[in-house]
Design a protein around this motif. Sequence first.
Motif: not given
Length: 125
Positions: A51-65, A74-79, A110-117
């Motif tokens: 649950e701490a790992i998210f993978y997005f393939d941007l060849e998937d148009l929904d993920m690209l959008d 994106l962060i709201r989606y993950i959270e 710059d803004n989210r590296s404290d929580r998101f790698k």
Amino acid sequence: MAFIKRKILPHISGFLDYKEAIVIYGARQVGKTTIMKMLINQLKNNGVPEEAIFYFDLEDLDMLDLCNQGIDYLIRYIEARTSYKRKIYVFIDEIQYLDNASGFIKLMVDNRSDRFKLIVSGSSV
């Protein structure tokens, strides 16, 4: 799935604890996605929960959008999909399809590296 051992993997793994994004780039079909999947497996083997790992393939148009709507979206989606409170690892494959890939990476670091790698791959970033 068995992977061929990659000499570069330990070098990349050494940067997983750094705040900066990891960018894996190169020609098509050279193993960038495979390296990302190997990193995911390594994280899981080292006790990082799925649950701490998210993978997005941007060849998937929904993920690209989703990613084109910006880092806050994106962060709201993950959270909404995890209750994990520690470091979240975000893998984005084929980032060159993003409208503003360099801006996206910069804002995340710059803004989210404290929580998101952020770990991204692309054939031209």
